[in-house]
Write an enzyme that holds these catalytic residues in place. Structure first.
Site, PDB file in Angstrom:
ATOM      1  N   ASN A  32      -7.604 -11.262  -2.284  1.00 30.21           N
ATOM      2  CA  ASN A  32      -7.451  -9.924  -1.699  1.00 30.21           C
ATOM      3  C   ASN A  32      -8.764  -9.163  -1.821  1.00 30.21           C
ATOM      4  O   ASN A  32      -9.417  -9.217  -2.851  1.00 30.21           O
ATOM      5  CB  ASN A  32      -6.316  -9.194  -2.419  1.00 30.21           C
ATOM      6  CG  ASN A  32      -6.161  -7.753  -1.986  1.00 30.21           C
ATOM      7  OD1 ASN A  32      -6.056  -6.849  -2.812  1.00 30.21           O
ATOM      8  ND2 ASN A  32      -6.142  -7.479  -0.702  1.00 30.21           N
ATOM      9  N   CYS A  74      -3.134  -1.309  -9.254  1.00 29.65           N
ATOM     10  CA  CYS A  74      -3.358   0.006  -8.647  1.00 29.65           C
ATOM     11  C   CYS A  74      -4.261   0.842  -9.556  1.00 29.65           C
ATOM     12  O   CYS A  74      -3.943   1.061 -10.729  1.00 29.65           O
ATOM     13  CB  CYS A  74      -2.047   0.733  -8.415  1.00 29.65           C
ATOM     14  SG  CYS A  74      -2.282   2.380  -7.669  1.00 29.65           S
ATOM     15  N   MET A 100       0.853  -1.188   0.000  1.00 31.85           N
ATOM     16  CA  MET A 100       0.000   0.000   0.000  1.00 31.85           C
ATOM     17  C   MET A 100       0.887   1.236   0.000  1.00 31.85           C
ATOM     18  O   MET A 100       1.701   1.430   0.906  1.00 31.85           O
ATOM     19  CB  MET A 100      -0.924   0.011   1.220  1.00 31.85           C
ATOM     20  CG  MET A 100      -2.013  -1.053   1.172  1.00 31.85           C
ATOM     21  SD  MET A 100      -3.137  -0.955   2.603  1.00 31.85           S
ATOM     22  CE  MET A 100      -2.130  -1.764   3.858  1.00 31.85           C
TER      23      MET A 100
END
Length: 343
Positions: free
Chosen positions: A201, A101, A15
């Protein structure tokens, strides 16, 4: 479970601006089997950018780390992946290519989840990186680019054919950002589409969530992201749940404040007196505590350890006055029990 994830069943996701050495150290203490660095720009490394290279530093007590690299030029990605491998040696667990992302500043340059719109280029990147490194190469991506157009299973097959050793799947579309709920069904569909290991995830916020994801998807490992922000204890809860054990008790207010204080000290030791990046972490740790809403404004002006300590002291006093935390003497500074023992 596949050998690639033997011993690495519960992972801290990469992150940006979050998974630095301080946060990784605390998550590893609480049971994360492996943590990722913040995503690292291949272009930044190619310019020998010192700020970018600092992202590769190991956290205290961290013997292995996974590095996530982002970019869209196969030759640059391969060259910098080889440099990372040479630089880190045995401390490198594996290299991950960021194809998930959705941040605007990333995708407008053709990086991150923008690569899901160019599977041939994405495959070329994987093949180029795989050709020059000995460590496993993994790929992290999303359900697809546009909402309603699920491409992840086919995309996963393309990445596997290009040489990827494993993949991590986030159950949202790129254009969905973080709205709504993650669809865990796509993780199962990717698992059925490929032979390589698959990591699940998205929306793991409790031990029960991790058990349910593993059961519903057959994933080889679970990856925790936003659920761990301000809550490193989540890893201990997940580990216990996956092992069929009684989960540890939720942290008390005093324990939450003590860990926030430790986090600030770890950042200071790494970055010096200016620890502005602690602001968001402090808000996450303190969310929902008595007096936290009023303290947000003060946190936005904190820059030093002393600034944060003053806020933490005040909130601990409020909690004690409300009977929400054990009454205690004044919080000691250096050398106290809430100071990092490993440093």
């Amino acid at each position: 479970m596949d050998g690639l994830f033997e011993g690495y069943r519960v992972l801290l996701a990469p992150m940006a601006g979050v998974t630095d050495v301080a946060f990784r150290a605390l998550c590893r203490e609480q049971g994360a089997d492996l943590a990722f660095t913040e995503m690292v720009s291949a272009k930044g490394l190619s310019y020998a950018n010192e700020k970018t290279r600092c992202l590769l530093a190991l956290a205290p007590g961290e013997d292995k780390v996974a590095v996530q690299l982002f970019g869209h030029e196969p030759d640059v990605m391969a060259r910098e992946a080889a440099w990372i491998e040479d630089e880190m040696g045995d401390a490198l667990a594996y290299l991950d290519v960021n194809m998930g992302c959705p941040a605007r500043k990333i995708v407008t340059k053709g990086d991150g989840s923008a690569l899901m719109r160019e599977p041939e280029l994405a495959a070329a990147i994987v093949a180029a990186v795989k050709a020059v490194v000995a460590h496993p190469v993994t790929v992290k991506f999303r359900r697809g680019w546009a909402e309603g157009d699920e491409t992840a299973p086919e995309f996963a097959r393309r990445m596997e054919a290009a040489g990827a050793d494993a993949c991590a799947v986030h159950g949202r579309y790129a254009l969905q950002l973080y709205r709504g709920s993650a669809d865990w069904g796509v993780i199962r569909r990717v698992r059925e589409a490929v032979a390589m290991p698959v990591v699940g995830n998205g929306d793991i916020r409790s031990g029960a969530d991790a058990v349910r994801m593993a059961g519903e998807t057959g994933c080889d490992a679970v990856m925790i992201a936003r659920g761990a922000e301000g809550n490193p204890w989540l890893f201990a809860q997940v580990k216990a749940a996956l092992a069929g054990e009684e989960p540890p008790a939720a942290p008390t207010i005093a324990e939450r404040i003590a860990l926030a204080r430790r986090h600030a000290r770890l950042l200071e030791q790494r970055e010096g007196r200016n620890i502005v990046r602690m602001r968001k972490h402090a808000m996450w740790y303190l969310a929902g505590l008595p007096g936290a809403a009023a303290a947000r404004g003060r946190i936005n002006y904190c820059t030093s350890l002393e600034d944060f300590d003053a806020v933490f002291d005040e909130l601990l006093a409020i909690a004690c006055a409300h009977g929400s935390a054990p009454a205690a003497g004044p919080v000691e500074r250096e050398g106290s029990d809430d100071a990092p023992r490993s440093l």
